[in-house]
Design a protein around this motif. Sequence first.
Motif, PDB file in Angstrom:
ATOM      1  N   UNK A 103       0.829  -1.207   0.000  1.00  0.00           N
ATOM      2  CA  UNK A 103       0.000   0.000   0.000  1.00  0.00           C
ATOM      3  C   UNK A 103       0.863   1.256   0.000  1.00  0.00           C
ATOM      4  N   UNK A 104       0.695   2.083  -1.009  1.00  0.00           N
ATOM      5  CA  UNK A 104       1.335   3.389  -1.026  1.00  0.00           C
ATOM      6  C   UNK A 104       2.833   3.370  -1.189  1.00  0.00           C
ATOM      7  N   UNK A 105       3.389   2.323  -1.814  1.00  0.00           N
ATOM      8  CA  UNK A 105       4.834   2.227  -1.988  1.00  0.00           C
ATOM      9  C   UNK A 105       5.182   1.865  -3.423  1.00  0.00           C
ATOM     10  N   UNK A 106       6.313   2.363  -3.863  1.00  0.00           N
ATOM     11  CA  UNK A 106       6.878   1.989  -5.144  1.00  0.00           C
ATOM     12  C   UNK A 106       8.389   2.055  -4.998  1.00  0.00           C
ATOM     13  N   UNK A 107       9.085   1.205  -5.736  1.00  0.00           N
ATOM     14  CA  UNK A 107      10.546   1.253  -5.640  1.00  0.00           C
ATOM     15  C   UNK A 107      11.132   1.911  -6.877  1.00  0.00           C
ATOM     16  N   UNK A 108      12.242   2.580  -6.670  1.00  0.00           N
ATOM     17  CA  UNK A 108      12.951   3.241  -7.751  1.00  0.00           C
ATOM     18  C   UNK A 108      14.388   2.763  -7.751  1.00  0.00           C
ATOM     19  N   UNK A 109      15.014   2.873  -8.888  1.00  0.00           N
ATOM     20  CA  UNK A 109      16.434   2.543  -8.998  1.00  0.00           C
ATOM     21  C   UNK A 109      17.232   3.792  -8.699  1.00  0.00           C
ATOM     22  N   UNK A 110      18.196   3.663  -7.777  1.00  0.00           N
ATOM     23  CA  UNK A 110      19.058   4.776  -7.400  1.00  0.00           C
ATOM     24  C   UNK A 110      20.483   4.487  -7.866  1.00  0.00           C
ATOM     25  N   UNK A 111      20.843   4.872  -9.081  1.00  0.00           N
ATOM     26  CA  UNK A 111      22.187   4.567  -9.585  1.00  0.00           C
ATOM     27  C   UNK A 111      23.289   5.104  -8.688  1.00  0.00           C
ATOM     28  N   UNK A 113      23.302   5.443  -5.561  1.00  0.00           N
ATOM     29  CA  UNK A 113      23.412   4.681  -4.317  1.00  0.00           C
ATOM     30  C   UNK A 113      23.712   3.209  -4.576  1.00  0.00           C
ATOM     31  N   UNK A 114      23.722   2.828  -5.832  1.00  0.00           N
ATOM     32  CA  UNK A 114      24.061   1.459  -6.159  1.00  0.00           C
ATOM     33  C   UNK A 114      22.963   0.457  -5.886  1.00  0.00           C
ATOM     34  N   UNK A 115      21.699   0.899  -5.819  1.00  0.00           N
ATOM     35  CA  UNK A 115      20.631  -0.049  -5.534  1.00  0.00           C
ATOM     36  C   UNK A 115      19.258   0.577  -5.690  1.00  0.00           C
ATOM     37  N   UNK A 116      18.277   0.009  -4.971  1.00  0.00           N
ATOM     38  CA  UNK A 116      16.906   0.463  -5.047  1.00  0.00           C
ATOM     39  C   UNK A 116      16.499   1.139  -3.753  1.00  0.00           C
ATOM     40  N   UNK A 117      15.419   1.915  -3.825  1.00  0.00           N
ATOM     41  CA  UNK A 117      14.867   2.579  -2.647  1.00  0.00           C
ATOM     42  C   UNK A 117      13.354   2.496  -2.728  1.00  0.00           C
ATOM     43  N   UNK A 118      12.695   2.452  -1.563  1.00  0.00           N
ATOM     44  CA  UNK A 118      11.242   2.440  -1.511  1.00  0.00           C
ATOM     45  C   UNK A 118      10.741   3.834  -1.170  1.00  0.00           C
ATOM     46  N   UNK A 119       9.836   4.350  -1.995  1.00  0.00           N
ATOM     47  CA  UNK A 119       9.265   5.673  -1.790  1.00  0.00           C
ATOM     48  C   UNK A 119       7.766   5.554  -1.553  1.00  0.00           C
ATOM     49  N   UNK A 120       7.234   6.450  -0.734  1.00  0.00           N
ATOM     50  CA  UNK A 120       5.789   6.496  -0.531  1.00  0.00           C
ATOM     51  C   UNK A 120       5.143   7.181  -1.729  1.00  0.00           C
ATOM     52  N   UNK A 121       4.008   6.627  -2.181  1.00  0.00           N
ATOM     53  CA  UNK A 121       3.302   7.208  -3.327  1.00  0.00           C
ATOM     54  C   UNK A 121       2.122   8.062  -2.889  1.00  0.00           C
ATOM     55  N   UNK A 122       1.719   7.953  -1.608  1.00  0.00           N
ATOM     56  CA  UNK A 122       0.693   8.833  -1.053  1.00  0.00           C
ATOM     57  C   UNK A 122       0.940   8.948   0.441  1.00  0.00           C
ATOM     58  N   UNK A 123       0.309   9.885   1.128  1.00  0.00           N
ATOM     59  CA  UNK A 123       0.603  10.098   2.548  1.00  0.00           C
ATOM     60  C   UNK A 123       0.430   8.821   3.375  1.00  0.00           C
ATOM     61  N   UNK A 124       1.441   8.556   4.220  1.00  0.00           N
ATOM     62  CA  UNK A 124       1.388   7.438   5.151  1.00  0.00           C
ATOM     63  C   UNK A 124       1.338   7.987   6.563  1.00  0.00           C
ATOM     64  N   UNK A 125       0.377   7.544   7.358  1.00  0.00           N
ATOM     65  CA  UNK A 125       0.301   7.927   8.763  1.00  0.00           C
ATOM     66  C   UNK A 125       1.034   6.891   9.602  1.00  0.00           C
ATOM     67  N   UNK A 126       1.459   7.313  10.783  1.00  0.00           N
ATOM     68  CA  UNK A 126       2.115   6.373  11.680  1.00  0.00           C
ATOM     69  C   UNK A 126       1.171   5.212  11.975  1.00  0.00           C
ATOM     70  N   UNK A 127       1.740   4.012  11.989  1.00  0.00           N
ATOM     71  CA  UNK A 127       1.038   2.752  12.245  1.00  0.00           C
ATOM     72  C   UNK A 127       0.264   2.227  11.037  1.00  0.00           C
TER      73      UNK A 127
END
Length: 512
Positions: A103-111, A113-127
């Motif tokens: 839910x609300x996540x997508x990964x991108x390639x970070x050249x 940084x030598x790898x991938x990162x997970x980014x939020x695609x919409x607001x995430x609340x704590x918990x």
Amino acid sequence: TSRCLISTLLPTTPQASTTFTCMITSTHGSDCSRGSPIKPHERIMKRGFNKTTNVGLVACFIVAAMVVKFTSGPTDGESSKDAWDPHCTELINWIENNGGKITGLQCVIRPEKGGRALLSTHPLAQNDNYMAIPETVWLWHKTLRRFSGIKDILTNDKVVAKVCRDSENYCLETIGMDWELLNMESSYWRLYLKTLPQKVTAMMYLTEEEAAAFQSDAIVDIVSDTREWLLERYNAIMPYLIKTYPDRFPKAKHTFESFSAAFQLIQSRCYSTGDSIAMLPFADLISHRSGVPSEYGVNAEGDMYQLHASECHDPGAEVFESYGSHHSSHHYLSVYGFIPDGHERGDYIAILLPAGVAKKQAPPTAGIVGQDGRIVPEAFVRSVAAVMGQKNPKGLEARKAALTLILEHVEESIRRLPTTLAEDRIRASQDFSSYAEWVAVMTRMRFKQVLDATVHALRSRLANEPSLEYTTPETPWHMTHKADLTNAKREGTFASTSLFHVELHRLTGSDA
């Protein structure tokens, strides 16, 4: 909300003036209405260092500047080099088709940084429950016996069962991972395997020259010890499999290198399931950040791994978790191949009695020093005094002699280092040609800061009150997850996992 000062320039000396940027960080609330959510541009080390010590503060400044230099350019959702990863999209679909949820996540390639990162695609609340990974897609001993191309061998072979009885060695998982990686296109986990690093960065792959650049025999030992340990594990099972099943384990493919790469992937990316470990597709793409509470675990039914947001995120912000605040920097270096920023309390060195002397001396025979420069346990100073032949090891003169001897050896160790801390700070502000060079400079800066703190603390004690004994048994960094260890064994554990060793080879004092 609270404010944190982050260095924007790298001081070449501790006294140099520094430019600061003031940024606002958020506290943990029940929802995003309490405190500002993490935004794409923020690179703040939250709760990442011990604010009671100047050493931690200086380290915060140095590392912040170094990270900016090494990962130059926009980060945390703003990198112009970020690219959406089609492999991750396929992986998400596979997980959700098996009953999972992303839910609300997508990964991108970070050249950069030598790898991938997970980014939020919409607001995430704590918990918020942003990830649920079903057991049917985990790569662990149970699914390997159900879905692997060698499930019959892993399930029925008696030699495999005997050798892999000790699950802590990740034996069965390593055999399975090695085979699945080498047969990726036909693997049940192929969509997951495509997101794993193509090249594993680990200490055991460093050359002798690269290992020597760390300027510490304690760290050089990580390289040789890890390789030797893994070679023993390889020889315990792989020659048998190659001989017994030559069509499925061709010798040319199942080499020590492929086996060790599989092990390193498992060791550095696995999650605990309570009584075992598992590789969790997509979840293991989350990067580390010190001080971030991590909220994850297996559900009551044991068939789903749940991950919850530990803080609020705006769209485009990178999602982080801590790989373990209780681990030492030595552990991070040997398992993950780096030492995280904001984790300075995991930096410590060991002051040791010579091995021959230590065998005859009652514990403690090692003194451990962290970022505050304090030697623990205090009884080690008395041990040094006793070995020096002082008639009254608890007396003032004996204590002064022992502290002086320790100071001389620490200063001598600093003088013998090929580069100074100041020179390493300057080097850290420049570009790096390789991972090995970067991690070497970063690591030796960490233990050199502890060495400097040790010198300052010892000089202060000798100048002011050498008879003072510390009565507090612990310091903020002095901890271990093995709570059942006795104090004597505890010091030995810390000594074996320290970043640098100072051996007291002269035991007759400064006038020897």
